[in-house]
Design an enzyme around this catalytic site. Structure first.
Site, PDB file in Angstrom:
ATOM      1  N   ASP A 158      -3.071   8.429  -0.861  1.00 19.86           N
ATOM      2  CA  ASP A 158      -3.202   7.410   0.007  1.00 19.86           C
ATOM      3  C   ASP A 158      -5.015   6.964  -0.326  1.00 19.86           C
ATOM      4  OD1 ASP A 158      -3.187   5.420   2.539  1.00 19.86           O
ATOM      5  OD2 ASP A 158      -4.450   7.378   3.633  1.00 19.86           O
TER       6      ASP A 158
ATOM      7  N   GLU B 249       0.989   5.198  12.915  1.00 21.91           N
ATOM      8  CA  GLU B 249      -0.372   4.773  13.338  1.00 21.91           C
ATOM      9  C   GLU B 249      -0.520   3.351  13.447  1.00 21.91           C
ATOM     10  OE1 GLU B 249      -4.755   4.640  11.094  1.00 21.91           O
ATOM     11  OE2 GLU B 249      -3.017   5.692  10.124  1.00 21.91           O
ATOM     12  N   ASP B 250       0.085   2.743  12.599  1.00 16.58           N
ATOM     13  CA  ASP B 250      -0.185   1.082  12.674  1.00 16.58           C
ATOM     14  C   ASP B 250       0.977   0.431  13.455  1.00 16.58           C
ATOM     15  OD1 ASP B 250      -2.354   1.688  11.429  1.00 16.58           O
ATOM     16  OD2 ASP B 250      -1.902   0.899   9.350  1.00 16.58           O
TER      17      ASP B 250
ATOM     18  N   HIS C 258       0.860  -1.180   0.020  1.00 22.53           N
ATOM     19  CA  HIS C 258       0.201  -0.007   0.098  1.00 22.53           C
ATOM     20  C   HIS C 258       1.010   1.256   0.132  1.00 22.53           C
ATOM     21  CE1 HIS C 258      -3.208   2.998   0.934  1.00 22.53           C
ATOM     22  NE2 HIS C 258      -2.270   3.134   2.237  1.00 22.53           N
TER      23      HIS C 258
ATOM     24  N   ASP D 247     -23.915  14.634 -27.012  1.00 23.44           N
ATOM     25  CA  ASP D 247     -24.307  15.253 -28.327  1.00 23.44           C
ATOM     26  C   ASP D 247     -23.172  16.692 -28.438  1.00 23.44           C
ATOM     27  OD1 ASP D 247     -24.928  15.618 -31.201  1.00 23.44           O
ATOM     28  OD2 ASP D 247     -26.764  16.740 -30.575  1.00 23.44           O
TER      29      ASP D 247
END
Length: 709
Positions: A139, A76-77, A48, A259
């Site tokens: 992201d 964060e993770d 990612h 059109d």
């Protein structure tokens, strides 16, 4: 699946070897940090951030942005902190990663509040370093590309947030290519059936129109070559979401939208743009009123191009955009395109002054907003601009949203100009402040010392800056007026106990404030002024410390409370009821309305009949002998329906120095009509002179004052 080696090879086209190696280091750091983590699709998580960095590399973003993209989920993770990233990769990258990490979702029970809070954080992050939002947009784009593995309800929620927040930001930053992909992905996730149907219809239509499209493209390219102008002609395809929006908003059928053919002419120079415009207009007739010059006057997001619409072969409309290659890159990548032409420092400083100016305004709105919901309401107006261009008397150009008024223009010049605005001239003629402005007009603002915004301005201002500044000033105005009224009410009530605020010991005041659980005396007075606390009850509590026998008897049988004197200049905390329209000279009472202060009614008003003698809800008031201001009164006039009667009535009221706020005509029968007027007058005597003048008009049968409306 993209590998780091393939990605590094792509970067060599515009980054130095040293910078590519730094990006590689960031990738390996992220790979180690995310070790063992997988995405919903089952792929290793590190795929990612690599894809996010790839999206930014397509825009030729600088190496710091690419490193931040690689590391954007590390804080964060994983258990890694900002200072560890700073030690490894430096302060700039660490701040970018931290900025992106702070844009992650907070869980709120209220989804609207969550969206507003996220948006507010995004605006502040953008103001610190614009690259933070570019990484966040990349992201979001990769998350939207891989949305298929999620549940339908989650897909729909993320798609809605994308269309509501991320798409407008991408548009405001001029990132056309990224915006279009976000829109189409969001559209297909929110409305899969509609997206599929429009996609199929587009495929069919393009197949049918292929020959005509080629003919037109060749004809334009051949004419440019004949005139010796070096340029290329490319077809422009309408994307699905824009087709859907036009069908829905303009109520057009699919065939009406399709059109029409669209081309882009890309030339070497600005002079070439105007030459190409002349060549196009010689080849096919232009449609009047469809030409726009965004080169001389660029859009707020930096977009530049010439737009024209022509009658092509067989009368088919052709939309043409003409621009240089640099404008093309700017149109596609917006703020990110600056890194194509400038080094990092230049790109971050002078190259995107417009965006910086907008972000400065966003920060000002954020400071003035009472809540995140109010903030997002103000900013969203600026994110969806259908622009007009107006001029100051000195010839400076101002961009405003369509429907903007002179008050919006005044605040666009400067907050102090908006706050002191009292009138305006449009093209040298006096005009109403609420009149919507048109492109090309010259606006002059008339200011006056001591002037302040009117609450009615909120009914017609369009821009977030005007709205947030007016609200802030009115909030402060109401605060100070509430305190002043609260002090008057409390002193008034204390008089019935033969006391006053000045005669009560400071220690006693502090004890009572603590007892009432308010922050300060100022806060207590504000609550009384806003009608949230009864002045009489508070006065009784403050007078209680007097323990002498004489004082005790006074507390048990206090004197009647003196009526409050109404001066007409109290401002927002004293208002006049729109049911009975009280004016000076009428017997009146005050209804204590929590949060609004005191609403003045006539003594006989039916709306207060049930509570007329309730001391907790009704306050005795009188008109001050020096009452000032204009007061609205309702009149009902019965007259013969004749040509010019309304004009005669209006002229007569104006001659008597009255002002008509509204007028409503209703036919009773063939021989009689009824007119209801709302007229501004000073007092009952002034009203009597207005009525006397109206009675002189031939054809008026009766005039009565409206007591209920």
């Amino acid at each position: 699946m993209l590998t780091i080696d393939e990605f590094a090879n792509c970067l060599k086209s515009y980054l130095s070897t040293e910078q590519v190696n730094l990006v590689r280091r960031a990738y390996y750091f992220a790979e180690q940090a995310h070790d063992g983590q997988t995405r919903r699709s089952g792929e290793p998580y590190v795929t990612h951030p690599l894809e996010v960095a790839s999206i930014l590399a397509d825009m030729h973003m600088d190496h710091a942005s690419l490193m931040a993209a690689m590391l954007h989920d590390v804080i964060e993770d994983t258990g890694i902190e900002k200072k560890a990233i700073q030690a490894q990769f430096g302060e700039v990258v660490a701040n970018l990663v931290d900025g992106v990490s702070k844009l992650t979702h907070i869980q709120f029970e209220n989804k609207t509040l969550a969206q507003a809070e996220n948006f507010q954080k995004m605006a502040l992050a953008m103001a610190r370093d614009i690259r933070v939002i570019l990484v966040k947009l990349a992201d979001r784009l990769h998350n939207m590309r891989t949305l298929g593995v999620l549940r339908a309800d989650k897909r729909s929620r993320i798609a809605k947030e994308t269309l509501d927040i991320y798409v407008p930001i991408a548009n405001r930053l001029g990132m056309h290519t990224l915006r279009i992909e976000l829109e189409d992905l969001g559209f297909s996730a929110m409305y899969p059936m509609r997206s599929r149907l429009i996609h199929r219809a587009v495929q069919r239509a393009r197949g049918n129109q292929k020959n005509l499209l080629c003919q037109l493209q060749k004809a334009i390219a051949a004419r440019l070559e004949d005139e010796g102008l070096n340029g290329r002609v490319v077809g422009r395809e309408k994307h699905l979401y824009s087709i859907y929006q036009k069908m829905r908003n303009q109520r057009k059928s699919f065939s009406e939208i399709m059109d029409m053919f669209a081309f882009r002419i890309i030339v070497d120079s600005i002079d070439g743009c105007y030459r190409a415009l002349g060549i196009s207009h010689n080849l096919y007739k232009p449609i009047p009123g469809r030409f726009k010059d965004y080169i001389a006057i660029p859009k707020a997001n930096g977009y530049q191009s010439l737009h024209t619409t022509l009658f092509g072969l067989h009368g088919v409309p052709i939309e043409i955009q003409i621009r240089t290659q640099e404008m093309e890159d700017m149109a596609n990548n917006g703020i990110a395109a600056h890194w194509l032409y400038k080094n990092d420092d230049e790109a971050l400083s002078g190259s995107h002054a417009r965006t910086r100016q907008w972000l400065k305004g966003v920060l000002e709105m954020q400071r003035n907003a009472g809540s995140s919901l109010e903030f997002i309401e103000n900013v969203k107006i600026d994110l969806f601009p259908d622009e007009i261009y107006v001029f100051s008397p000195k010839g400076h150009i101002f961009q405003l949203p369509k429907g903007a008024t002179a008050v919006d223009f005044a605040y666009a010049i400067h907050t102090d100009v908006g706050n002191a605005c009292v009138a305006c001239r449009i093209d040298k003629r006096l005009a109403s402040l609420s009149q919507p402005l048109q492109s090309g007009q010259t606006i002059e603002i008339v200011t006056a010392a001591g002037a302040r915004p009117n609450v009615s301005w909120l009914n017609f201002v369009i821009t977030g800056k005007a709205r947030s500044n007016i609200r802030l000033l009115l909030k402060n105005q109401q605060h100070s007026e509430s305190i002043a009224l609260g002090q008057r009410l409390l002193n008034n009530a204390l008089m019935s106990f033969n006391a006053s605020l000045g005669s009560i010991a400071q220690q006693t005041i502090e004890q009572r404030i603590a007892q009432l659980e308010v922050e300060s005396m100022e806060a207590l007075l504000e609550e009384i002024g806003l009608g949230k606390r009864m002045a009489y009850v508070t006065a009784r509590l403050f007078a209680d410390p007097y323990t002498g026998a004489e004082q005790k008897s006074r507390l048990e049988s206090p004197q009647p409370e003196a009526p409050l004197s109404i001066q007409g200049t109290e401002g927002m905390v004293i208002s006049f009821a729109r049911c009975c329209y009280p004016i000076p000279g009428d017997p009146v009472v005050g209804r204590v309305s929590s949060g609004r202060g005191i609403v003045i009614h006539t003594d006989s008003c039916n709306n207060i009949a049930d509570i007329r003698y309730n001391p907790e809800k009704i306050l005795e008031v009188v008109w001050d002998k020096d009452v000032r201001g204009e007061f609205t009164v309702g009149l009902q006039v019965e007259l013969e329906p004749q040509r010019g009667m309304i004009a005669l009535i209006a002229t007569s009221v104006t001659d008597m120095e009255g002002n008509i706020e509204s007028i409503n005509l209703e036919a009773k029968d063939a021989s009689c009509s009824q007119v209801q007027l709302l007229v501004s007058v000073r007092d009952r005597l002034h009203l009597a002179t207005v009525i006397k003048r109206l009675r002189r008009i031939k054809g008026i049968h009766s005039i009565t004052r409206l007591r209920e409306a």
